[in-house]
Design a protein around this motif. Sequence first.
Motif, PDB file in Angstrom:
ATOM      1  N   SER A  54       0.818  -1.214   0.000  1.00  0.00           N
ATOM      2  CA  SER A  54       0.000   0.000   0.000  1.00  0.00           C
ATOM      3  C   SER A  54       0.852   1.265   0.000  1.00  0.00           C
ATOM      4  O   SER A  54       0.460   2.285  -0.552  1.00  0.00           O
ATOM      5  N   LYS A  55       2.040   1.204   0.600  1.00  0.00           N
ATOM      6  CA  LYS A  55       2.921   2.367   0.644  1.00  0.00           C
ATOM      7  C   LYS A  55       4.014   2.329  -0.423  1.00  0.00           C
ATOM      8  O   LYS A  55       4.736   3.298  -0.611  1.00  0.00           O
ATOM      9  N   CYS A 103       3.329  -3.641  -5.922  1.00  0.00           N
ATOM     10  CA  CYS A 103       2.020  -4.106  -6.380  1.00  0.00           C
ATOM     11  C   CYS A 103       2.009  -4.219  -7.910  1.00  0.00           C
ATOM     12  O   CYS A 103       1.509  -5.199  -8.453  1.00  0.00           O
TER      13      CYS A 103
END
Length: 74
Positions: A28-29, A34
Amino acid sequence: METKIVVEKADKTLFEGDSGGLHAWSKSKTPLLCDLKVGAGKLLLHPFGFALPHYSDSNKICFVLEGTFTSWHT
């Protein structure tokens, strides 16, 4: 498509003990992880620390950045 790579510290501590710690970068950070569908972690061992053998269902690549590594595989 332009990709910007920035060096960041791991943002999650998964384990911390007397012999060292396991740290990870969250997807997510770190959106690049991803996008590439990979994970990233750092195993920090203190002098004379050791990592217990474990099973993993994925491939891993390890780099020794400082110090030495001894393997007991036969």
